[in-house]
Design an enzyme around this catalytic site. Structure first.
Site, mmCIF file in Angstrom:
data_model
loop_
_atom_site.group_PDB
_atom_site.id
_atom_site.type_symbol
_atom_site.label_atom_id
_atom_site.label_comp_id
_atom_site.label_asym_id
_atom_site.label_seq_id
_atom_site.Cartn_x
_atom_site.Cartn_y
_atom_site.Cartn_z
ATOM 1 C CD GLU A 12 -1.850 -2.349 1.549
ATOM 2 O OE1 GLU A 12 -2.769 -3.177 1.536
ATOM 3 O OE2 GLU A 12 -0.694 -2.616 1.942
ATOM 4 C CG HIS A 28 0.086 -6.483 -0.389
ATOM 5 N ND1 HIS A 28 -0.782 -5.665 0.295
ATOM 6 C CD2 HIS A 28 -0.488 -6.734 -1.594
ATOM 7 C CE1 HIS A 28 -1.842 -5.418 -0.463
ATOM 8 N NE2 HIS A 28 -1.693 -6.057 -1.607
ATOM 9 C CG HIS A 46 -0.259 0.692 5.149
ATOM 10 N ND1 HIS A 46 -1.052 0.428 6.251
ATOM 11 C CD2 HIS A 46 0.137 -0.523 4.684
ATOM 12 C CE1 HIS A 46 -1.148 -0.875 6.430
ATOM 13 N NE2 HIS A 46 -0.428 -1.489 5.495
ATOM 14 C CG HIS A 77 -5.031 -1.581 5.845
ATOM 15 N ND1 HIS A 77 -4.242 -1.007 4.866
ATOM 16 C CD2 HIS A 77 -4.573 -2.852 5.976
ATOM 17 C CE1 HIS A 77 -3.370 -1.888 4.424
ATOM 18 N NE2 HIS A 77 -3.535 -3.025 5.093
#
Length: 277
Positions: free
Chosen positions: A10, A60, A105, A116
């Protein structure tokens, strides 16, 4: 000198919306090369700085996103799911001198591109010891337990600000500037690769094992967007309700803490209904 790169997507160059990171979409295929460019640049920088070995741990989604064939030939990559320590797998073996968080992130419920914590939507907040926690903060505590310093963090500009709280000495590289959760002012891959490589080279000076952090307990609280998800999470031993949509648990080590967190998110994911959440 061995460096572990924990690679999330992200926070990668050019990534701004869900399709960019959702395996199987055309946008994901496009963004994989920019993600790979960021990670490879970090690896090259660590080699420039004197590292002997770089292990990349894919962190991820499916953990099968990076293009190995586009990486420097010296790199080794840990790819695939079901790893004991998930995003920082490999840190527990006593041979890692530093860890880099590439493509990271900000956390759930905060400003940041694609913000998130583990689950894209269902988790609306995570707190570690009362402090709102991103994945970076959680993983930094795991690393500290093994005496491994975080020496590099890349992502959007707010991710770099977040990292000041858990890795103040680490080098930070902003590959884009936050506008909204799904918009950012992005730099080109050529520019971000150069910036990341230079930062990683400088970050090798920070590598070196520290005294492991021990003797702490960790209280982690999670908030969900629906009450039934909190109820589902309490199936995990030691996880108790702490509010209408909240649960809490305490672990004697962060190793246990992150593994319980993984169990909670796995069960919660299975309890989400397609339309109503």
């Amino acid at each position: 000198m061995k460096i572990l790169i924990s690679a999330d997507m992200e926070g990668a160059t050019g990534v701004t919306w869900p399709a960019d990171v959702l395996p199987g979409t055309a946008q994901w295929e496009r963004c994989r090369s920019m993600f790979t460019s960021d990670v490879n640049a970090a690896a090259l920088g660590f080699y420039d700085g004197g590292a002997d070995e770089v292990l990349v741990n894919e962190a991820h989604w499916s953990m099968r996103n990076l293009l190995l064939e586009h990486m420097d030939e010296r790199v080794q990559m840990l790819t695939g799911k079901h790893k004991s320590l998930s995003m920082v797998e490999g840190i527990q073996h006593g041979d890692v001198d530093a860890v880099a968080f590439v493509g990271y992130h900000t956390g759930a419920g905060t400003e940041g591109v694609l913000a998130h914590t583990y689950l894209a939507n269902s988790i609306t907040g995570v707190w570690l010891g009362g402090v709102r926690a991103s994945e970076g903060l959680l993983n930094a505590h795991v690393a500290a337990e093994y005496g491994v310093p975080v020496v590099l963090v890349t992502g959007d500009d707010l991710t770099c600000v977040d990292a000041e709280g858990y890795a103040p000495e680490a080098r930070k590289v902003a590959v884009k500037d936050y506008v909204s959760r799904y918009a950012a002012v992005c730099r080109t891959p050529a520019r971000t690769a150069a910036d990341i490589r230079a930062a990683a080279k400088a970050a090798t000076a920070l590598a070196g094992r520290r005294d492991p952090v021990a003797g702490k307990t960790f209280t982690i609280e999670l908030e969900f967007d629906a009450e039934h998800l909190a109820a589902a999470a309490t199936v995990v031993p030691g996880v108790a309700p702490s509010g209408e949509r909240r649960v809490v648990y305490t672990s004697a080590t962060m190793y246990e803490g992150i593994r319980t967190f993984k169990a909670v998110t796995t069960i919660v994911s299975a309890a989400v209904e397609e339309q109503y959440g």
